[in-house]
Design a protein around this motif. Structure first.
Motif, PDB file in Angstrom:
ATOM      1  N   LYS A 497       0.830  -1.205   0.000  1.00  0.00           N
ATOM      2  CA  LYS A 497       0.000   0.000   0.000  1.00  0.00           C
ATOM      3  C   LYS A 497       0.865   1.256   0.000  1.00  0.00           C
ATOM      4  O   LYS A 497       0.534   2.257  -0.637  1.00  0.00           O
ATOM      5  N   LEU A 498       2.001   1.193   0.696  1.00  0.00           N
ATOM      6  CA  LEU A 498       2.932   2.316   0.729  1.00  0.00           C
ATOM      7  C   LEU A 498       3.520   2.575  -0.654  1.00  0.00           C
ATOM      8  O   LEU A 498       3.657   3.740  -1.087  1.00  0.00           O
ATOM      9  N   ALA A 499       3.858   1.472  -1.361  1.00  0.00           N
ATOM     10  CA  ALA A 499       4.402   1.615  -2.714  1.00  0.00           C
ATOM     11  C   ALA A 499       3.382   2.276  -3.644  1.00  0.00           C
ATOM     12  O   ALA A 499       3.732   3.125  -4.475  1.00  0.00           O
ATOM     13  N   VAL A 500       2.107   1.896  -3.503  1.00  0.00           N
ATOM     14  CA  VAL A 500       1.041   2.507  -4.314  1.00  0.00           C
ATOM     15  C   VAL A 500       0.863   3.965  -3.920  1.00  0.00           C
ATOM     16  O   VAL A 500       0.725   4.859  -4.776  1.00  0.00           O
ATOM     17  N   ALA A 501       0.887   4.246  -2.612  1.00  0.00           N
ATOM     18  CA  ALA A 501       0.667   5.616  -2.121  1.00  0.00           C
ATOM     19  C   ALA A 501       1.761   6.563  -2.588  1.00  0.00           C
ATOM     20  O   ALA A 501       1.505   7.742  -2.872  1.00  0.00           O
ATOM     21  N   ARG A 503       3.151   6.705  -5.305  1.00  0.00           N
ATOM     22  CA  ARG A 503       2.945   7.136  -6.699  1.00  0.00           C
ATOM     23  C   ARG A 503       1.882   8.232  -6.808  1.00  0.00           C
ATOM     24  O   ARG A 503       1.726   8.835  -7.860  1.00  0.00           O
ATOM     25  N   GLN A 504       1.128   8.410  -5.742  1.00  0.00           N
ATOM     26  CA  GLN A 504       0.025   9.371  -5.780  1.00  0.00           C
ATOM     27  C   GLN A 504       0.488  10.739  -5.261  1.00  0.00           C
ATOM     28  O   GLN A 504       1.287  10.835  -4.335  1.00  0.00           O
ATOM     29  N   GLU A 505      -0.052  11.779  -5.882  1.00  0.00           N
ATOM     30  CA  GLU A 505       0.300  13.140  -5.455  1.00  0.00           C
ATOM     31  C   GLU A 505      -0.310  13.464  -4.104  1.00  0.00           C
ATOM     32  O   GLU A 505       0.311  14.114  -3.264  1.00  0.00           O
ATOM     33  N   GLU A 506      -1.538  13.029  -3.885  1.00  0.00           N
ATOM     34  CA  GLU A 506      -2.232  13.328  -2.634  1.00  0.00           C
ATOM     35  C   GLU A 506      -2.997  12.094  -2.186  1.00  0.00           C
ATOM     36  O   GLU A 506      -3.705  11.466  -2.982  1.00  0.00           O
ATOM     37  N   LEU A 507      -2.848  11.737  -0.923  1.00  0.00           N
ATOM     38  CA  LEU A 507      -3.515  10.547  -0.401  1.00  0.00           C
ATOM     39  C   LEU A 507      -4.940  10.867  -0.001  1.00  0.00           C
ATOM     40  O   LEU A 507      -5.201  11.874   0.667  1.00  0.00           O
ATOM     41  N   GLU A 508      -5.840   9.959  -0.414  1.00  0.00           N
ATOM     42  CA  GLU A 508      -7.228  10.129  -0.011  1.00  0.00           C
ATOM     43  C   GLU A 508      -7.415   9.573   1.398  1.00  0.00           C
ATOM     44  O   GLU A 508      -6.660   8.712   1.858  1.00  0.00           O
ATOM     45  N   HIS A 510      -9.586   7.546   2.712  1.00  0.00           N
ATOM     46  CA  HIS A 510      -9.818   6.100   2.872  1.00  0.00           C
ATOM     47  C   HIS A 510      -8.528   5.305   2.678  1.00  0.00           C
ATOM     48  O   HIS A 510      -8.333   4.251   3.266  1.00  0.00           O
ATOM     49  N   THR A 511      -7.603   5.841   1.843  1.00  0.00           N
ATOM     50  CA  THR A 511      -6.300   5.186   1.644  1.00  0.00           C
ATOM     51  C   THR A 511      -5.474   5.268   2.925  1.00  0.00           C
ATOM     52  O   THR A 511      -4.840   4.286   3.341  1.00  0.00           O
ATOM     53  N   ILE A 512      -5.503   6.456   3.560  1.00  0.00           N
ATOM     54  CA  ILE A 512      -4.778   6.635   4.824  1.00  0.00           C
ATOM     55  C   ILE A 512      -5.355   5.707   5.893  1.00  0.00           C
ATOM     56  O   ILE A 512      -4.615   5.059   6.647  1.00  0.00           O
ATOM     57  N   LYS A 513      -6.677   5.634   5.943  1.00  0.00           N
ATOM     58  CA  LYS A 513      -7.332   4.785   6.934  1.00  0.00           C
ATOM     59  C   LYS A 513      -6.955   3.317   6.745  1.00  0.00           C
ATOM     60  O   LYS A 513      -6.639   2.610   7.714  1.00  0.00           O
ATOM     61  N   LYS A 514      -6.954   2.876   5.482  1.00  0.00           N
ATOM     62  CA  LYS A 514      -6.586   1.486   5.181  1.00  0.00           C
ATOM     63  C   LYS A 514      -5.127   1.220   5.547  1.00  0.00           C
ATOM     64  O   LYS A 514      -4.791   0.186   6.147  1.00  0.00           O
ATOM     65  N   PHE A 515      -4.265   2.170   5.210  1.00  0.00           N
ATOM     66  CA  PHE A 515      -2.834   2.028   5.500  1.00  0.00           C
ATOM     67  C   PHE A 515      -2.598   1.914   7.010  1.00  0.00           C
ATOM     68  O   PHE A 515      -1.876   1.035   7.474  1.00  0.00           O
ATOM     69  N   ASN A 516      -3.218   2.804   7.764  1.00  0.00           N
ATOM     70  CA  ASN A 516      -3.058   2.786   9.231  1.00  0.00           C
ATOM     71  C   ASN A 516      -3.634   1.517   9.849  1.00  0.00           C
ATOM     72  O   ASN A 516      -3.094   0.989  10.828  1.00  0.00           O
ATOM     73  N   LEU A 517      -4.720   1.023   9.264  1.00  0.00           N
ATOM     74  CA  LEU A 517      -5.321  -0.214   9.773  1.00  0.00           C
ATOM     75  C   LEU A 517      -4.371  -1.396   9.591  1.00  0.00           C
ATOM     76  O   LEU A 517      -4.235  -2.247  10.478  1.00  0.00           O
ATOM     77  N   LEU A 518      -3.697  -1.439   8.445  1.00  0.00           N
ATOM     78  CA  LEU A 518      -2.727  -2.508   8.189  1.00  0.00           C
ATOM     79  C   LEU A 518      -1.558  -2.414   9.178  1.00  0.00           C
ATOM     80  O   LEU A 518      -1.097  -3.429   9.713  1.00  0.00           O
ATOM     81  N   CYS A 519      -1.080  -1.193   9.415  1.00  0.00           N
ATOM     82  CA  CYS A 519       0.005  -1.001  10.393  1.00  0.00           C
ATOM     83  C   CYS A 519      -0.429  -1.471  11.778  1.00  0.00           C
ATOM     84  O   CYS A 519       0.327  -2.173  12.482  1.00  0.00           O
ATOM     85  N   ALA A 520      -1.640  -1.074  12.172  1.00  0.00           N
ATOM     86  CA  ALA A 520      -2.139  -1.436  13.499  1.00  0.00           C
ATOM     87  C   ALA A 520      -2.320  -2.941  13.631  1.00  0.00           C
ATOM     88  O   ALA A 520      -2.009  -3.537  14.682  1.00  0.00           O
TER      89      ALA A 520
END
Length: 631
Positions: A497-501, A503-508, A510-520
């Motif tokens: 997810k970090l690799a995909v993020a 590539r993006q100019e600005e994180l949405e 829901h992407t941040i929420k998903k990323f943090n959920l995976l970390c947690a």
């Protein structure tokens, strides 16, 4: 010696036939409270035969024996070689008498061993050896020469005197090789000493029985070499044994299949996938010769059918598990060949291997096939057909890897039909873990990060419910394995997810929420693993045992990284996360300072932790200053 047509000799022959019948047939019917009844009756008959034989023509044969005693100075115990032309000729009266007495001593020895009287059994077998020591090896006695050494090999192996067993068995092997080279005549089988001339075996049957004796020699040698950790030799002898059993038609299908499947695992560890695949294909085909699996209804009506159903289902499921290991190891070994220093596909290496494969493929196929083929006219085509369903080549791209993966997954399904969670907890979970690793190995070949993530999600879906339901009190080690694996899965998903993020100019959001959920989630399972190491009073061990040392330190290291990757708009939350990360890095560094020997287990992680212990405080101080300025 009494004439073969005399009444005395006919009595001896009848007694011998009765003793054989008691030992081999009637003993199967003995009650549990008297399990050796028939064996003891057979023993009495053998003793009577021995006494009768000793009384025949005693004067003449003893004179001949005495005359030749001085010529024999060879070692009996594990001897390696024997002169073929020394001592009594095998077909002389003295030679035949020694062979007959030796045969009875041999059967008495086996009888005592079967009734768990090992010392008495050894004594009779050694008496047989001493009788044969006076004779040259010939068609009349070579089978006895070999069989007594086989039995002594088994006896000493059972006492963990492996090298002594090796000596006897290697002597038997050398006797066979030399006899076939110098004589080659189908020899007399032991029971033939005590049958009428017209009841002697035809040459073809003699050959078959003698070859079976040698097959047993090879089989026992395979076990001996395995115990001596001479694994290459053990594999070679096991392969020869299986090959000969098929050729002679002397095998139990399920036992043969399991031995072939077990041999495949040796070949797999050596990277010999063509041989491994051949063994597994042969195992599957030969296991099919054991017949259809009885239905549940039939098993309920008959104890025999129930036992057969259990045996067939279990052994076939075990063979399926060996197939899973084949597919998994093939994918994992291919990954090792293809990955670069950060664990991604090395495209240059991939191209090199493609070119090398074309050049080597045909020559290698011809070279190996000439040495490994199993099968008879009945099974050869079926074995070849099954081999064609899965490659033995290292897969070099996703399509090839997927083909291996799907075969492995089909065997996962078959194995789980028998090894269900209810009744086979540990086996079932091991199969699930192998299934998870199949997905992990396949994910390496997938280029799309989103599809990789979905593969990892499949792994979570199969392991997480089991991890939650399993009682750690009874399955602590299994729980630890699952917790650590789940933590790593979520960690891998976070990296994707970090690799995909990135590539993006600005994180949405829901992407941040998903990323943090995976970390947690990853942090949670790493913490569960670490908590499982605590004592009953909740104290973390000051000294980590070797089997958990690296996992525990790696868990701390990964948690540090996870805390530092968490995304938050709040500087205060960011500061808390960085402090948690620093604590984890400090733990790794401090533990290795307190236990210098631990550093070797986590060299890379320790180096990075030391670096972060120096750098993170600077970042933390800046953030603290920023927070203070804003307030």
């Amino acid at each position: 010696m009494a004439s073969p047509y005399s009444s005395e000799w006919r009595i001896i022959c009848n007694k011998f036939a009765n003793a054989q019948n008691l030992s081999e047939i009637e003993s199967m019917k003995d009650p549990e409270n008297d399990p050796f009844r028939s064996k003891y009756k057979a023993r009495e008959l053998l003793r009577e035969i021995y006494c009768s034989l000793k009384n025949f023509d005693v004067g003449e044969t003893e004179n001949e024996s005495t005359a030749s005693d001085g010529d024999q100075g060879q070692s009996i115990d594990g001897e390696k070689e024997r002169e073929f032309g020394r001592g009594h000729s095998g077909d002389s009266p003295a030679g035949l008498r020694a062979a007959k007495l030796g045969t009875i001593e041999y059967y008495l020895g086996v009888n005592h061993i079967e009734t768990e009287e090992l010392s008495a059994g050894e004594e009779h077998l050694m008496n047989c050896m001493k009788l044969l020591e006076k004779c040259s090896v010939s068609p009349e006695n070579v089978s006895l020469f070999m069989q007594v050494r086989n039995q002594l090999g088994i006896l000493w192996a059972g006492r963990d005197e492996t090298e002594k067993a090796q000596g006897y068995l290697e002597t038997a092997e050398a006797m066979y090789v030399r006899y076939m080279k110098e004589e080659g005549v189908p020899p007399i089988d032991l029971p033939e000493y005590f049958v009428a001339e017209e009841d002697r075996l035809p040459q073809q049957e003699r050959t078959k029985r003698f070859e079976l004796v040698y097959t047993h020699t090879l089989y026992y040698l395979a076990q001996v070499y395995k115990n001596l950790e001479q694994f290459e030799k053990a594999g070679s002898y096991c392969h020869s044994t299986l090959q000969r059993q098929l050729q002679l038609g002397q095998f139990s299908p399920l036992e043969w299949a399991i031995n072939a499947a077990t041999l495949s695992q040796y070949y797999i560890t050596k990277g010999l996938y063509m041989e491994g695949r051949h063994c597994l294909s042969a195992a599957s085909v030969v296991a099919g010769l054991a017949g259809e699996t009885p239905s549940e209804a039939a098993a309920l009506e008959s104890e025999a059918e129930a036992e057969k159903r259990e045996q067939l289902r279990q052994k076939r499921a075990e063979i399926s598990r060996c197939w899973i290991k084949y597919c998994l190891n093939l994918l994992q070994d291919s990954k090792k060949l293809l990955e670069d220093n950060i664990g991604e596909m090395d495209e240059d290496r991939q191209q090199e291997l493609r070119q090398a494969r074309r050049a080597e493929e045909e020559e290698e196929e011809r070279g190996r096939k000439s040495t490994v083929l199993f099968g008879s006219s009945d099974t050869f085509d079926s074995i070849c057909s099954l081999e064609e369903k899965v490659s033995c080549r290292f897969p070099l791209d996703f399509a090839e890897a997927r083909g291996v993966f799907l075969v492995g997954q089909s065997y996962v399904t078959q194995a789980k039909e028998y090894f269900e969670m209810d009744g086979h907890v540990t086996d079932h979970i091991e199969i699930l873990q192998d299934h998870s690793r199949l997905f992990l190995a396949l994910a390496f070949f997938e280029e799309d990060p989103e599809r990789r993530c979905r593969m990892h999600k499949r792994r979570v879906d199969m392991l997480e419910p089991v991890c939650k339901d399993l009682n750690a009190q009874y399955y602590l080690l299994v729980c630890r394995q699952l917790q650590f694996e789940l933590a790593e899965i979520f960690n891998d998903m976070m990296d994707l997810k970090l690799a995909v993020a990135n590539r993006q100019e600005e994180l949405e959001s829901h992407t941040i929420k998903k990323f943090n959920l995976l970390c947690a989630s990853s942090t949670k399972y790493f913490q569960m693993f670490l908590d499982s190491l605590r004592s009953p009073d909740g104290k973390f061990p000051e000294h980590l045992e070797d089997e958990v040392l690296r996992p525990a330190l790696v868990a701390r290291f990964r948690m540090a990284r996870l805390y530092s990757k968490l995304i938050s708009a709040s500087p205060t939350v960011q500061l808390d996360n960085l402090n948690l990360a620093l604590d984890c890095y400090k733990f790794v560094v401090q533990y290795c300072e307190d236990h210098p020997g631990a550093a070797a287990a986590v060299e890379t992680e320790l180096e990075l932790s030391q670096e972060m212990v120096s750098l993170l405080p600077i970042k933390i101080n800046r953030l603290q200053a920023k927070i203070a300025a804003n307030n």
